[in-house]
Design an enzyme around this catalytic site. Structure first.
Site, PDB file in Angstrom:
ATOM      1  N   ASP A  36       9.019 -31.772  45.649  1.00 37.15           N
ATOM      2  CA  ASP A  36       9.503 -30.402  45.667  1.00 37.15           C
ATOM      3  C   ASP A  36      10.953 -30.422  45.199  1.00 37.15           C
ATOM      4  O   ASP A  36      11.444 -31.452  44.758  1.00 37.15           O
ATOM      5  CB  ASP A  36       9.346 -29.794  47.070  1.00 37.15           C
ATOM      6  N   GLU A  45       6.113 -19.183  44.673  1.00 31.72           N
ATOM      7  CA  GLU A  45       7.427 -18.622  45.028  1.00 31.72           C
ATOM      8  C   GLU A  45       8.497 -18.746  43.953  1.00 31.72           C
ATOM      9  O   GLU A  45       9.509 -19.426  44.139  1.00 31.72           O
ATOM     10  CB  GLU A  45       7.944 -19.325  46.294  1.00 31.72           C
ATOM     11  N   HIS A  63      10.360 -24.138  42.766  1.00 31.37           N
ATOM     12  CA  HIS A  63      10.474 -25.352  43.605  1.00 31.37           C
ATOM     13  C   HIS A  63      10.720 -26.576  42.736  1.00 31.37           C
ATOM     14  O   HIS A  63      10.111 -27.632  42.959  1.00 31.37           O
ATOM     15  CB  HIS A  63       9.194 -25.541  44.433  1.00 31.37           C
TER      16      HIS A  63
END
Lengths: 604, 604
Positions: B234, B358, B287
């Site tokens: 990530d 996201e 991310h």
């Protein structure tokens, strides 16, 4: 996959910080400038006073001899501390000095000023015979001067010296080329705010192995917690050998899940060697069926009842197994006296916890002794019954022989604050442990003159937040949020955990539990205990549920949660607890992670 | 110290039960009479069909030879299973037959009918060459007849045979005198409801050791879960060796916290030997900063920005570290192509997870490429930008070479459902993983023709309920409940956990995730994944946070949560999961305790 709700802090002053890989160091630079250039390594709990020099690192030789005392406890403790120092050669996992200025790694080790180095530790103890009991002096000082060849430690008692060593363990670190150093000359003057600093383990709901109990004691010692409150047993099981009634351990979970007298002596000795008192709890008259019923079925009432959680007005317990001691049956007090006196002889602490937790009226209705006692005098109520327990049992707990050894008994506040409670409970030699209603109950009890141990469930219960343990609970069977506007059982709320939420280290650290007390009332707060109830705790999770959160309690009780300006120092403490978590792991205490690893100093 | 709130179930029909020490057995006697006399041992996941005879126990010899196949995967699996059977000589920790009728202990072993006993297992596999890929047949049958000397197993593929063995591991138990038995003749016909049964591990927020990943794979195999969704990395770290760009692992937490190609091959091989697929995830374009920025700073945007959680309208990420791939910079796609193709060659599964999770508009504002791109055509918006990503990246992910190997890509639902999202995402070869809004989003996606993996955060997120991980959050600094009437941040609610509460096994097991779907829509649900995000997870807690809760998902996906009458079988499952938790421990998988030990069968 992280959604935004509840994720909106570090605070604006950290704005520039995230450019640095070293988040923590920068947070501190921003929130606590005073500490940036002084403190670099960051022992937990923070000493009351620690002053760093500026003349540069002091090398520490690979053999530091203990001088000034031949006390065996102190020698044993230093041998352990030194072994840890030389084995770990600790490099702080998080530093709160500007990172470029703190880098004890090979690339920069040439910078380290070479001195002859420290080759001895000189420990002066004023009074080496003070026993490890409540109120014993735990203060200590450490002095390491530039070019000095010795570390000077002073303390009033051997127990203070032990704390000095756990501080030194965190201060003597790697020099980056397989040597050791102390970053700067340093002077520490330290003593705890509170004499009673505890965690509670529960070996009644699930058994805990000796190995795991030792691991917890290691964590207590490193964080300067000084009491293990050992909730030995509960209605679910009786894992404690009682020579007067060997049949009691028939209610252990297995023959392998029993603490013999030798096991208990070994735990007390291991704890004592680390400055930790072990206080046993035998919860009476409630939470009592296993073990007791093996002595005599007639001294336990309602143990075969349905606990009626499906019909609460009839409940006899708050969880299986039900059972309470029969307060009227005279045989009860013979058994209580035998068990109490045998354990009092085995446990060396002056304190003894006799429970008093959560007595349920309905349970007593199953006793013919008690039914007849009520029938004999219609004016009697359950408060009178509990007063009867107090009047009959306290003379056993506080007999002249016990008073002679300074016996004090601890009870849960229920004995005086529960819906059914005794009316007259003495304040002398009695300490009440408060778990409900936070500040309100602490105020209530201290204002009535009771010494108090703070265990407010809203702040210090480490078992909370993992759902219910009643297995087939249909309330979880909900497919969509019935009320998005308000947290409810399955959405945003506790999800079956009666004391939700999970108590984060921040929550524990922030609790100002004397904030509403007068000076006189404050004097009655002797300390605090973080309980870890064990319906969902055994060897598999005991360490990760206790650590590092218990270290937040440790600093709160040792030097408090505020800086010299009186401001909350949670940001500064962040560096300490993140480092301390890694330090616990390095010392074999399986502590849980609190954040993702970028918060930590990057390693080779 | 347990307060009453939320503690009011087992249900009235258990009234008489608590008299028995064996709570579970009695619950079942009450809630599921049909099973009492038939089923005693209780494998998890419950087979679709298991029929027990009544002619009495069948002894199993201490050497059961594998016959009927020479497949090496099958032989290896049987050797492991048999070693476990003979090493553990398992006695169920919880039984759902009446206890007096189930007691395989020495005192009663004389009762066991002696037969020649089972001395071989005959495995017939229809097609031994089917690869372990999505949709492979996992069905199997087991037949053990009275006086038979063999266990007969049939399956379509070798992967079905492996499941038969994990069932047999739980059925062949101790006879109480160092021998083995199967309680009754038994016939099993079994196959999973869903082909995709996964847990997700995150090695980007905190590193996970190979040892701990193997331990999780052992748990998956025992519970018949067949996919490890490996969230490799990530924005916080890049722990994966990429030969094309060796510099990427400069953003590993340390040189010791890197997965080499050999490490990854070893994990894939270990998983495959146990019938488990390993699907990698590289989250793009969000991310993404660690690793990528080592290739070229210009392909990552906003990685040096403050994430603005203190000024949410400006936020560039939901947690540190910020960073997203620059969608307009052409160099981005060269890097993406190299990384994707190298990992596609390394990982053997046809599925590949490319993230899509996201994406934050504010982050893109830090890119001059993107700023210019917007300036060049004022009609462009962020949806157009994300469509640009889809149009440029999908041809890489789904190139003809990849299509040839049946490549399907998985993305988080955000790519099509987030506030800023692509408008045209193909349904062909694309699978969306749903994590928000439970049933609503599952309906939305399946009705639009997407294949869906269910990961609803309200039910399957195993990391929830442990507070926030943003360190110095002042919202915890509250000394008393500001609103006792309603759960709030610190009281009764989530306490900083955005997806509170903690998801109990009951909650997971009860989730009817297709309840509102049409028959056509249901066909698009290929299975589910329980994610364990790792802000607060590393080796110390990964096993106890995953187990035994993941076993509730395992049965939900294998044979469902209802009995033959269509009634929820949570009570019956209680016996299985409490036994299975002990079984996981016995097999070296550190599973957490769910209840206090009286729920378990008492041991010698």
């Amino acid at each position: 996959m992280i959604w935004i709700l509840h994720q909106h802090f570090l605070g604006p002053c950290t704005h520039y910080i995230m450019r640095s890989y070293f988040i923590i160091s920068s947070i501190i630079a921003c929130t606590s400038l005073s500490s940036v250039h002084a403190v670099k390594v960051n022992p937990l709990p923070a000493p009351v006073s620690i002053t760093w020099g500026t003349s540069g690192p002091i090398t520490v030789s690979n053999n530091v001899a203990l001088k000034g005392t031949d006390n065996q406890v102190v020698r044993g403790a230093w041998d352990r501390a030194w072994k840890t120092i030389t084995t770990l050669r600790w490099v702080p996992a998080v530093v709160d000095g500007p990172v470029p200025k703190f880098d004890p790694f090979p690339s920069t080790s040439a910078k380290i000023r070479r001195t002859n180095g420290v080759s001895s530790i000189n420990v002066k103890i004023a009074s080496s015979n003070d026993d490890l009991q409540h109120g014993v002096d735990e203060s200590y000082t450490i002095s390491v001067e530039a070019r000095s060849s010795t570390i000077d430690v002073t303390s009033k008692t051997i127990w203070g010296a032990l704390h000095a060593f756990t501080t030194l363990q965190q201060i003597i670190i790697s020099d980056g080329r397989n040597g050791l150093l102390i970053e700067q000359p340093v002077s520490v003057k330290d003593a705890p705010l509170y004499p009673f600093r505890a965690v509670m383990l529960d070996s009644g709901r699930n058994f805990l192995s000796l190995k795991k109990i030792y691991e917890q004691l290691d964590g207590l010692a490193l964080s300067k917690l000084n009491v293990l409150h050992w909730h030995l047993l509960d209605s679910q099981s009786w894992p404690v050998e009682i020579k007067a009634y060997p049949q009691m351990t028939k209610d252990a979970y297995s023959t392998r899940e029993v603490y013999s007298h030798d096991d208990i002596r070994a735990i007390i000795a291991y704890a004592r060697a680390r400055g930790i008192r072990v206080i046993p709890e035998v919860d009476m008259p409630g939470h009592a069926s296993s073990g007791w019923k093996q002595i005599d079925e007639a001294i336990v009432t309602c143990e075969n009842s349905w606990w009626s959680n499906d019909n609460w007005p009839q409940h006899t317990a708050v969880e299986p197994n039900p059972g309470q001691l029969d307060i009227i049956n005279p045989a009860t007090y013979t058994a209580v006296s035998q068990v109490y006196n045998e354990l009092s002889a085995l446990f060396t602490d002056n304190f003894f916890h006799v429970g008093g937790d959560e007595v349920h009226d309905n349970c007593f209705k199953f006793s013919t002794y008690i039914t007849k006692w009520f029938a004999a005098d219609k004016s009697r109520n359950f408060n009178d019954l509990l007063q009867y327990w107090v009047d009959k049992s306290f003379p056993i707990f506080l007999s002249s022989a016990h008073i002679k050894r300074n016996r004090k008994i601890i009870l849960w506040e229920d004995v005086i604050l529960a819906p059914s409670h005794a009316s007259k409970v003495p304040t002398k030699n009695v300490i009440l442990q408060s778990w409900n209603n936070g500040l309100t109950n602490i105020k209530n009890l201290t204002s009535r003159g009771y010494d108090v141990i703070v265990s407010s469930a809203d702040f210090f219960y480490l078992d909370c937040g993992h759902g219910g343990w009643v297995s087939n609970d249909p309330r979880y069977n909900v497919q969509a949020n019935p009320d998005p506007s308000t947290p409810n059982f399955n959405y945003g709320a506790g999800g079956g955990s009666w004391c939700a939420p999970y108590k984060t280290w921040q929550r524990i650290y922030d609790y100002d539990f004397t904030t509403n007390l007068t000076t006189a009332e404050k004097k009655h707060v002797i300390g605090a205990t973080a309980p870890l109830w064990a319906e969902q705790v055994d060897d598999a999770v005991v360490s990760t549920k206790l650590w590092p959160r218990a270290a937040a309690l440790a600093e709160l009780l040792w030097s408090g949660n505020r800086d010299k300006q009186g401001k909350k120092r949670v940001s500064e403490f962040t560096a300490r607890i993140l480092n301390f978590r890694e330090y616990l792991l390095a010392n074999g205490v399986l502590a849980a992670p609190l954040v993702s690893s970028p918060w930590l100093v990057k390693r080779d």
